[in-house]
Design a protein around this motif. Sequence first.
Motif, mmCIF file in Angstrom:
data_model
loop_
_atom_site.group_PDB
_atom_site.id
_atom_site.type_symbol
_atom_site.label_atom_id
_atom_site.label_comp_id
_atom_site.label_asym_id
_atom_site.label_seq_id
_atom_site.Cartn_x
_atom_site.Cartn_y
_atom_site.Cartn_z
ATOM 1 N N LEU A 1 51.224 27.445 79.511
ATOM 2 C CA LEU A 1 50.523 26.382 78.826
ATOM 3 C C LEU A 1 49.191 27.045 78.301
ATOM 4 O O LEU A 1 48.097 27.051 78.865
ATOM 5 C CB LEU A 1 50.202 25.278 79.987
ATOM 6 C CG LEU A 1 51.378 24.822 80.575
ATOM 7 C CD1 LEU A 1 50.806 23.790 81.858
ATOM 8 C CD2 LEU A 1 52.199 23.918 79.682
ATOM 9 N N PRO A 2 49.517 27.208 76.900
ATOM 10 C CA PRO A 2 48.126 27.890 76.243
ATOM 11 C C PRO A 2 46.904 27.054 76.091
ATOM 12 O O PRO A 2 45.939 27.539 76.386
ATOM 13 C CB PRO A 2 48.814 27.953 74.871
ATOM 14 C CG PRO A 2 50.191 28.260 75.159
ATOM 15 C CD PRO A 2 50.505 27.387 75.999
ATOM 16 N N HIS A 3 47.034 25.661 76.111
ATOM 17 C CA HIS A 3 45.825 24.889 75.987
ATOM 18 C C HIS A 3 45.253 24.801 77.464
ATOM 19 O O HIS A 3 43.804 24.912 77.534
ATOM 20 C CB HIS A 3 46.474 23.387 75.503
ATOM 21 C CG HIS A 3 47.205 22.685 76.695
ATOM 22 N ND1 HIS A 3 48.341 23.066 76.850
ATOM 23 C CD2 HIS A 3 46.882 21.613 77.451
ATOM 24 C CE1 HIS A 3 48.904 22.223 77.533
ATOM 25 N NE2 HIS A 3 47.863 21.450 78.153
ATOM 26 N N ILE A 4 45.863 24.963 78.437
ATOM 27 C CA ILE A 4 45.408 25.017 79.684
ATOM 28 C C ILE A 4 44.648 26.219 80.133
ATOM 29 O O ILE A 4 43.613 26.621 80.505
ATOM 30 C CB ILE A 4 46.311 24.840 80.971
ATOM 31 C CG1 ILE A 4 47.077 23.333 80.601
ATOM 32 C CG2 ILE A 4 45.706 24.930 82.376
ATOM 33 C CD1 ILE A 4 45.985 22.222 81.060
ATOM 34 N N TYR A 5 45.238 27.559 79.481
ATOM 35 C CA TYR A 5 44.872 28.854 79.560
ATOM 36 C C TYR A 5 43.578 29.131 78.929
ATOM 37 O O TYR A 5 42.557 29.486 79.521
ATOM 38 C CB TYR A 5 45.844 30.009 79.068
ATOM 39 C CG TYR A 5 45.441 31.271 78.936
ATOM 40 C CD1 TYR A 5 45.122 32.134 79.881
ATOM 41 C CD2 TYR A 5 45.073 31.413 77.672
ATOM 42 C CE1 TYR A 5 44.894 33.395 80.010
ATOM 43 C CE2 TYR A 5 44.372 32.962 77.315
ATOM 44 C CZ TYR A 5 44.303 33.862 78.639
ATOM 45 O OH TYR A 5 43.745 34.864 78.474
ATOM 46 N N GLN A 6 43.348 28.315 77.630
ATOM 47 C CA GLN A 6 42.318 28.656 76.957
ATOM 48 C C GLN A 6 41.032 28.006 77.480
ATOM 49 O O GLN A 6 39.807 28.417 77.494
ATOM 50 C CB GLN A 6 42.689 27.871 75.551
ATOM 51 C CG GLN A 6 43.468 28.574 74.702
ATOM 52 C CD GLN A 6 42.896 30.124 74.314
ATOM 53 O OE1 GLN A 6 41.568 30.447 74.157
ATOM 54 N NE2 GLN A 6 43.877 31.193 74.237
ATOM 55 N N GLU A 7 41.137 26.644 78.040
ATOM 56 C CA GLU A 7 39.932 26.426 78.767
ATOM 57 C C GLU A 7 39.829 26.890 80.123
ATOM 58 O O GLU A 7 38.582 26.831 80.638
ATOM 59 C CB GLU A 7 40.464 24.517 79.137
ATOM 60 C CG GLU A 7 39.270 23.758 79.585
ATOM 61 C CD GLU A 7 38.105 23.696 78.677
ATOM 62 O OE1 GLU A 7 37.099 23.635 79.465
ATOM 63 O OE2 GLU A 7 38.330 23.751 77.544
ATOM 64 N N PHE A 8 40.813 27.224 80.721
ATOM 65 C CA PHE A 8 40.555 28.239 82.054
ATOM 66 C C PHE A 8 39.841 29.335 81.585
ATOM 67 O O PHE A 8 38.884 29.630 82.329
ATOM 68 C CB PHE A 8 41.916 28.349 82.732
ATOM 69 C CG PHE A 8 41.839 29.164 84.194
ATOM 70 C CD1 PHE A 8 42.217 28.150 85.166
ATOM 71 C CD2 PHE A 8 41.667 30.486 84.391
ATOM 72 C CE1 PHE A 8 41.886 28.784 86.236
ATOM 73 C CE2 PHE A 8 41.589 31.127 85.456
ATOM 74 C CZ PHE A 8 41.636 30.118 86.635
#
Length: 342
Positions: free
Chosen positions: A195-202
């Motif tokens: 999940l790229p959007h989760i990864y970016q915020e993480f």
Amino acid sequence: MAVFCGPSGNKFLFSNENRLLTSWLPLSMRKALVFPSFVGNTKENIGALQRSFMHEILKPEALKHYIPVMDSMAKSHIEEKWLFDPFHSVISGLISMPIDLPGTAYNRAIKAGEIIRNELLSIIRQREKELSENKDLGSNNKLDLLSRMILAVDEENDKLMNEMEISNNIIGLLVATYETTSSSLTMVLNYLAELPHIYQEFLREQMEIAKSKGPGGGELLSWEDIEKMKYSWNVAREAMRLSPPAQVYSTHKNPKYFPEPEKFDPSRFEGSGPAPFTYVPFGGGPLMCPGREHARLEILVFPHNVVTKFKMEKAIPNEKILYHFSPNRTKDALVRLQPHEN
């Protein structure tokens, strides 16, 4: 077989240990885990978690001192040794068909268990020697778990535990923590890669912490850094909701308690979070896992070291999750790692 479902079922299960319910290990499991002379005994011989000093050493104020150690070990592990070890063979064979013949998973578990016990005995004897040579250690409140076990008087027999009893207790801890924590870590990294959007915020949250550690990020993580990982911990909690490390989770995907239950949504854990006994990766009530805070630290420290070094991408999109002892990917969660550009 009785199956308990829903929050009330979870509450009943977690509130009646050793009263209406008793946990136990089958003979085949004890044969793989403990010394032969202890196989006929019950779980008390691998029940270190019941000892009072275990609760002291697992309190947050005690664990704060171990965060830099965890961080250092995570860095070393990532740089040097992405390996399995004999304990993986033990766990893999524990719930297989208990046929002790060459080539079976159970036979490999028996052999690996013997390797682990011999290694533990060597470590225990070395520590006993160190303690005997430094009498002042006995009064040090910062003794680690092994030293406390060596010096502790058995609560029932009023005598020191022998080396095999100490080894059995440590193996009990490993059984309770190894597969559950490593499975949770695997699932966190899996969802970050998926999940790229989760990864970016993480990544954003973790990079802010990494940049605060000075030039080159040489300074190790601290308790204050862990407390800043609020979004990261919500990601980990959501990963454990969808793919919990233990088998009691009938409420985790119930839309009554978690709307759109198949959606990965870390915001579920903002504010007051889920209702009591609906989210139970660490148990609940009197049967809440005493090592949950230690697990939280591990689940945050290791991904910090991965995501701040690498971009992540799933090698097999939509890979399925299989359950054996705990959840895992069908192809060992293959992830492509690419170093960040400076």
